[in-house]
Structures are given as C-alpha cells and as structure tokens.
Enzyme design. Structure first.
Site, PDB file in Angstrom:
ATOM      1  N   ASP A  10     -13.955 -69.140  33.297  1.00 15.51           N
ATOM      2  CA  ASP A  10     -13.759 -70.374  32.526  1.00 15.51           C
ATOM      3  C   ASP A  10     -13.769 -71.527  33.517  1.00 15.51           C
ATOM      4  OD1 ASP A  10     -13.118 -72.274  30.700  1.00 15.51           O
ATOM      5  OD2 ASP A  10     -11.172 -71.426  30.123  1.00 15.51           O
ATOM      6  N   ASP A 105     -19.368 -73.559  29.241  1.00 17.22           N
ATOM      7  CA  ASP A 105     -18.531 -73.479  30.442  1.00 17.22           C
ATOM      8  C   ASP A 105     -17.731 -72.172  30.533  1.00 17.22           C
ATOM      9  OD1 ASP A 105     -16.896 -74.089  28.328  1.00 17.22           O
ATOM     10  OD2 ASP A 105     -15.675 -75.550  29.396  1.00 17.22           O
ATOM     11  N   GLU A 106     -18.119 -71.186  29.775  1.00 13.84           N
ATOM     12  CA  GLU A 106     -17.413 -69.899  29.810  1.00 13.84           C
ATOM     13  C   GLU A 106     -18.415 -68.760  29.769  1.00 13.84           C
ATOM     14  OE1 GLU A 106     -13.983 -69.246  27.075  1.00 13.84           O
ATOM     15  OE2 GLU A 106     -14.479 -71.279  26.430  1.00 13.84           O
TER      16      GLU A 106
END
Lengths: 394, 92
Positions: A10, A105-106
């Site tokens: 993350d 973003d993960e």
C-alpha cells in the site's frame, strides 16, 4: 500443505507523495490532491503533514481548507500516477509473476518459491528499497497467509512499514483491533456492530454463522470467516483476464443546477465518454443506468435494460435522457449526474446491424465513428457537441 | 507558485539505454527559454529530473518531465512526439 505468503503493498499517501516528489518545494508541507481545486471536489489524498489538522481522503475540499488553512491544493494528474503505478508493478513482477493490482496505489503479490517468513520479509524490504530508489516514494507492506490478513497488516504500521501477521499473532491482534479495521467494515456496518455490542474484531466471534447472517444478510457469512482470519480468496494475477462488468462516468456540477439545457448537455457529455470507452474496449452493453444526486445529497439510480447490446452514443444518450427526465421534476437542483452501461459483452471487430433502428440513429452512429477517428488522431478535445460546450458555458 | 505558460523552449537531452525499470530513457540536461513569454533567452542547467511520465494527445505521445534547475526552480517540460517540439508547460 505448503504455507502461503501473500503480501499487500500500500503506497503511502500516493498522489500527494508523487506531487511532493515532483516538486521538492512541497516536501514537508501539507498538500492535498483533489479534482478541480476551484470546483466542489473532494480530497483524493493528503500528505501526512495535513493529517494532524484532521484532513482525510473523501472530505469535501471546502471543509479541508477550513481545517487546514495553509494547505497547498494540487489538481490531480492521473496520467502521472498511472505511469508511476505501472513502474511499481514492474518492480513487483521482477520478484513474482503472481501480482494482483488492487487499485492505483495498492497491489497484492504472492511468493510461491519462498519457504520462510524471514525470506518473505527480506524480499519485501528489497522491494521497498527499489521503489524508493526508482521513485523516491515509500509504501507499507503487510505479509500474511491470505489477502484479508495481508491487507490488515499493511495498515498496521504506516508510513513505510513492514508488518507480518503469523498464525500465532491473529488472536491477540484481533482482541485489540477495533471492528472498523476489519476489511469490509465501513461506517454503517461499524454502527450496526456497535449496536450488537461488537467493539473489537474478536467480539464478533461470539456470534454463530446463523446469527451473523440474520443480522447482516449474505455478508454475515463473510464476517464469520473474516473475524477468524479465514480467507481463501485467490489472487487475480495480471496475466489473468478479468471480466469487465460495467463502464460509467460521473460529473459533479460546479454549482447545483436546475437548468435543463445544461443538465442535458452533461448527460450528452457522459454518454459520449462512456460510449467511446465501450468502443475502445470492444464492448457493448444492454443496461443503461442513470445516477442523479439532488441537492443536498439524495441519490437515486434508475436503469433500463434494452433487448440487445449497444455502444452507440445516440442510444445511450437517448435512454439516459429519458430516464433522467422521467425522474426529475424540473424544479429540484441537481448536484451530480452519472451514466453507466452494464451487462457487457465483447464485440470483436464485426459490426452488428440494427435492422429495427431508425435511419437517423444509424446516420448519427456513422458520424460518431468518424468523430472517433478524428479524436484518435488529434485528441479528445478537438471535436465535441455544441450542447456540451453550451453546458460548460462556452 | 504554479503558473501555466506553454512556451517554446530549447532542450539538450541525454539518451539512455532503456534498461532500468521505470528509469528515464531520455534525460533533459539543459533548457533555454526563448524569451518570448519569459526568461529572456535564459539558459538553465537541470540538476535533477524529479518525475517523468507520458500521456497521449490523439495518436501522439507526450513525454513530461519535472525538472529541478540549479536555481532551485521547478519546471514541467513536455516533448510532443508529433511535432518533436519541447514546451515549458508550467513553472511550479
């Protein structure tokens, strides 16, 4: 049975960190990344420097500016974030082909040729270091035996954390973690949990499967498993094709409006955007849905299923317009409009002829294809409908 | 302060082997503003490329670079592959 090592990466305050990296003058300052800073957008991400002031993702920008008056607001640049996100995925893919991009973003990744927690931890450290060297960004990694626990782990130590949840860690951890930390528990579910006396994840274990289904419906079964750390969901790897279920776009008005021509212009704009995306993805859909958010915040969605699938801008607009006008009294002010198309199927390269469609629609479809070709060469903004420009006040 | 200019600039750049993951294949080294809008023909040495990405404008790719100069100013430079022209998009 071989132990699974599932990791969840993350990125920390991703959009804001990318902006701080791009412009070193922003480092150490409170930064918000949002949509149009002059409009009524919400906070997409804020830097860690803005968080002590109470600024959070999803908060209306106006409220964020009130909480943190000196904050620097930057309009998000999706192309920049997508490019960096792809670079980060490439780094992960150097270590394992089993990577599931979860959002911009993960990502989850699974290490199959690793035998120990120490080795999984070492690889995670190396990945973090490589991301830092390539992009000057930090991310937090959680490692566990499944996706549920790995995601929970990556949240435990932020920013720049590396956390492992082993089998023996689960019970003590669940005894102290608030129920809100469980993946899938949002604001409403949290309130419902509190009403039945559940404060920690552990508290949920006192309920039987039947009881939880009685309280929460179908999701009760998931809660029963999740509060025990059970999850056998496989990763959806990048090389596995996932089926696209729907495609849609939304538009939040700069000011709430009841101006009919403006609202229809926005619907036309949304229909144009969705239909173009459908054609690019070689998909057609048969259910057209309109989302209307009235002032102050009441939202309704209305859908219509057609006898066959379409990607035609004209048909999507026509249906969306009808649904909208049927559900709007012409008086209430509108805050947001959305158009989506679902029940999709792949079209391939052949073109279905619409025998029963009127010639005017077919003519406009041909016009749309010509417009597509021009936009493919010169960009989206080169050619548009007058009604869309009018809705923007041009 | 962020200000958008879109002025023509001359850029000297270094072409690198595209082997590094996510590393730039082209790195601007110096830029010169032509003085039409601002800068009066000033030349700047680029100390660091802080970020780079690409976008599509129609069928042409645009390469964006945020550049930190020796004077500690930050600019966004864009190379349009259609015209092969460099533009200074904004001063940050």
């Amino acid at each position: 049975m071989k132990e699974r090592f599932v990791s969840h990466l993350d990125m920390d305050a991703f959009f804001a960190s990318v902006e701080q990296m791009s412009n070193p003058h922003l480092i150490g300052k409170p930064v918000i990344v949002s949509g149009d800073p002059d409009g009524r957008s919400v906070v997409s991400t804020c830097s860690y420097e803005a968080r002590p002031y109470g600024v959070r993702s999803g908060m209306p920008l106006r409220e964020a500016l009130r909480k943190c008056p000196g904050v620097i607001v930057i309009q998000g640049n999706p192309e920049k974030y997508i490019h960096i996100s792809a670079g980060i995925l490439q780094i992960l893919q150097q270590y394992t082909p089993f990577v599931e991009p979860f959002s911009i973003d993960e990502a989850f990744y699974e290490l199959w040729d690793v035998d120990s927690w120490e080795e999984a931890g070492r690889i995670a450290q190396t990945i973090k270091k490589e991301i830092g060297q390539a992009f000057h960004l930090t991310g937090s990694i959680g490692i566990a035996k499944n996706k549920l626990l790995a995601k929970l782990a990556s949240d435990l130590e932020k920013p720049d954390g590396l956390t492992m949840i082993r089998e023996t860690d689960i019970d003590p951890l669940f005894q102290r973690l608030p129920i809100r930390d469980l993946w899938g528990v949002g604001e409403k579910a949290e309130a419902a949990m509190h009403r039945i006396g559940v404060k920690t994840i552990w508290d949920l274990r006192q309920y039987t499967e039947q009881k939880l289904q009685e309280y929460f419906g179908a999701v009760g079964m998931y809660f029963y498993h999740a509060c025990r750390g059970w999850d056998d969901t496989p990763l959806v790897y990048t090389f596995q094709e996932t089926e696209m279920k729907s495609m849609g776009n939304e538009y939040t008005l700069f000011r709430d409006s009841r101006r009919r021509e403006q609202l229809l212009g926005i619907l036309r704009f949304l229909a144009q955007k969705v239909s173009r995306r459908l054609r690019k993805a070689k998909r057609k859909g048969k259910t057209i849905t309109v989302k209307i958010r009235f002032e102050p915040f009441q939202t309704i969605t209305r859908a219509r299923t057609l006898p066959m699938e379409y990607d035609s801008e004209e048909i999507i607009y026509r249906e969306a317009q009808e649904l909208f006008l049927k559900n709007w009294d012409g008086v209430r002010k509108i805050r947001l409009l959305g158009v989506s198309v679902s029940h999709l199927r792949k079209t391939g390269d052949w073109v279905q002829s619409h025998l029963l469609d009127d010639p005017a629609t077919l003519h406009k479809d041909r016009l749309t294809l010509a417009k597509d070709r021009i936009q493919d060469v010169y960009g989206e903004s080169i050619l548009t409908w007058g009604s869309i420009l009018a809705s923007k006040g041009v | 302060m962020y200000s958008e200019t879109y002025e023509d600039v001359d850029v000297i750049c270094l072409f690198l082997r595209p082997t590094e993951i996510a590393g730039p294949e082209m790195r601007p080294l110096r830029m010169r503003r032509r003085g039409v809008i601002g800068g009066d023909g000033q030349a700047f040495k680029i100390r660091k490329i802080t970020c780079h990405w690409s976008s599509m404008r129609g069928k042409f790719r645009q390469y964006h670079y945020t550049a930190l100069t020796e004077t500690e100013d930050v600019y966004e430079l864009v190379l349009d592959s259609g015209t092969m022209q460099w533009k200074l998009r904004c001063e940050m």
